[in-house]
Design an enzyme around this catalytic site. Structure first.
Site, PDB file in Angstrom:
ATOM      1  N   CYS A 153       0.448  -0.924  -0.112  1.00  0.00           N
ATOM      2  CA  CYS A 153      -0.320   0.309   0.267  1.00  0.00           C
ATOM      3  C   CYS A 153       0.788   1.296   0.047  1.00  0.00           C
ATOM      4  CB  CYS A 153      -0.776   0.067   1.299  1.00  0.00           C
ATOM      5  SG  CYS A 153      -0.280  -0.584   3.134  1.00  0.00           S
ATOM      6  N   TYR A 154       2.057   1.539   0.548  1.00  0.00           N
ATOM      7  CA  TYR A 154       3.215   2.711   1.328  1.00  0.00           C
ATOM      8  C   TYR A 154       3.439   2.654  -0.278  1.00  0.00           C
ATOM      9  CZ  TYR A 154       1.949   3.623   5.510  1.00  0.00           C
ATOM     10  OH  TYR A 154       2.066   4.107   7.449  1.00  0.00           O
TER      11      TYR A 154
END
Length: 348
Positions: A153-154
């Site tokens: 996600c990051y």
């Protein structure tokens, strides 16, 4: 292409697993035929996830019971790190395609992966054929892939604003590139964890992973691939925020003189349905992408400074996980990229 394909989900009891089920339930070209969980085998999905009552008439099975190699065209791994790398070879040998939402195949350098994840890699021979599934960067390779390593996600939230600028070599060499990032609590997963308890995470805000977060080498790998002289100056600081869904990245960029970054981003993402470049002066909000496979980006110059500030938001469970996995599946099978992902964000 209008064929119906059969999909299986390994490890469907977590947040990304139920998000895959939610999104695939509206996909016109996919039938979910198997879901697996060793701990919940024999339990109906509708009993485990009441939100899916009336949508699925399936029960959890063990991977052996499910016989994924016989009943699936594609298998999603929504499992902890270390599972997919053990089970992928048998599926690939049966021509089943794989989208892995764990980190098992994201990093091409095996010693680096083993250093950050603390285990020996069980399938190093598969890593060279695994395509990194940042959809907007690797569409052509994904279309021909047998196995896709879905990004974290990051890395998704950080990389999307950078891609067009890095590809054109517009960041100044040997200058800091800072990513100040915030994530909702669901990013920690559905397992029991003191830090994720309401009384711990609510009404609180904190940084973590200062000494090194596992997504750091993944982001640096992308940067190194596109503009090699930038990765050494990359600084990544994640924070935990008291919200369920959502991720926000603030990037501080040193750009070459005469660069017009908004024009570059807008042109690069002109045909990308899931990346929205906002007008100048806008500030994207996490709630504007909640529940949707969207990344909204803005970029502007800091007042009285040569520094540029890029802002990026995604739903960490959708564009940061399950949604991008389905986007990658669509590309792999030649479907319209938006199938199953056209739902509007939730508000409030």
């Amino acid at each position: 292409m209008n064929q119906k394909i059969k999909a299986g989900i390994v490890g469907a009891t977590g947040y990304t697993g139920v998000e895959l089920l939610r999104l695939l339930s509206t996909h016109p070209n996919v039938e979910v035929t198997a879901i697996t969980s060793r701990s919940e085998a024999g339990i109906a999905i509708a009993d485990y996830f009441p939100s899916l009552r009336g949508i699925y008439d399936l029960t959890f099975q063990t991977p052996d019971q499910a016989r994924l190699d016989q009943c699936c065209d594609v298998v999603f791994f929504a499992t902890p790190n270390g599972v997919a790398m053990k089970e992928a070879p048998a599926l690939l040998n049966q021509n089943v395609r794989i989208v892995d939402l764990s980190a098992d195949f994201r990093i091409q350098d095996i010693p680096t992966w083993e250093q950050w994840y603390g285990m020996r890699h069980a399938s190093p021979d598969i890593i060279p054929q695994a395509v990194y599934g940042l959809s907007e960067m690797n569409r052509d390779a994904i279309a021909n892939a047998r196995i896709v390593a879905n990004p974290g996600c990051y890395p998704t939230c950080v990389s999307l604003p950078l891609l067009p600028l890095l590809q054109q070599g517009r960041l100044k060499a040997h200058m800091p590139l800072i990513a100040d990032c915030k994530s909702g609590v669901s990013g920690a997963g559905r397992k029991g964890n003191i830090g994720s308890l309401f009384c711990e995470a609510g009404d609180n805000f904190k940084a973590y992973g200062i000494g090194g977060h596992r997504h750091l080498p993944e982001i640096k790998q992308t940067i190194q691939t596109l503009q090699a002289d930038i990765a050494d100056g990359f600084v990544f600081t994640p924070h935990l925020t008291p919200m369920i869904r959502g991720m926000h990245a603030t990037l501080y960029l040193h750009l070459e003189d005469g660069c017009h970054p908004e024009e570059i981003l807008r042109e690069y993402y002109r045909d990308s349905p899931f990346v929205d470049i906002l007008p100048a002066g806008s500030t994207p909000e996490t709630r504007s992408v909640r529940g949707a496979n969207l990344c909204r980006i803005s970029i502007q110059q800091a007042p009285q400074s040569n520094l540029w500030i890029a802002l990026s938001v995604i739903d960490n469970l959708v564009k940061g996980a399950a949604g991008q996995a389905i986007q990658n599946m669509n590309i792999m099978f030649g479907f319209d990229e938006q199938l199953g992902l056209q739902n509007a964000p939730l508000l409030p």
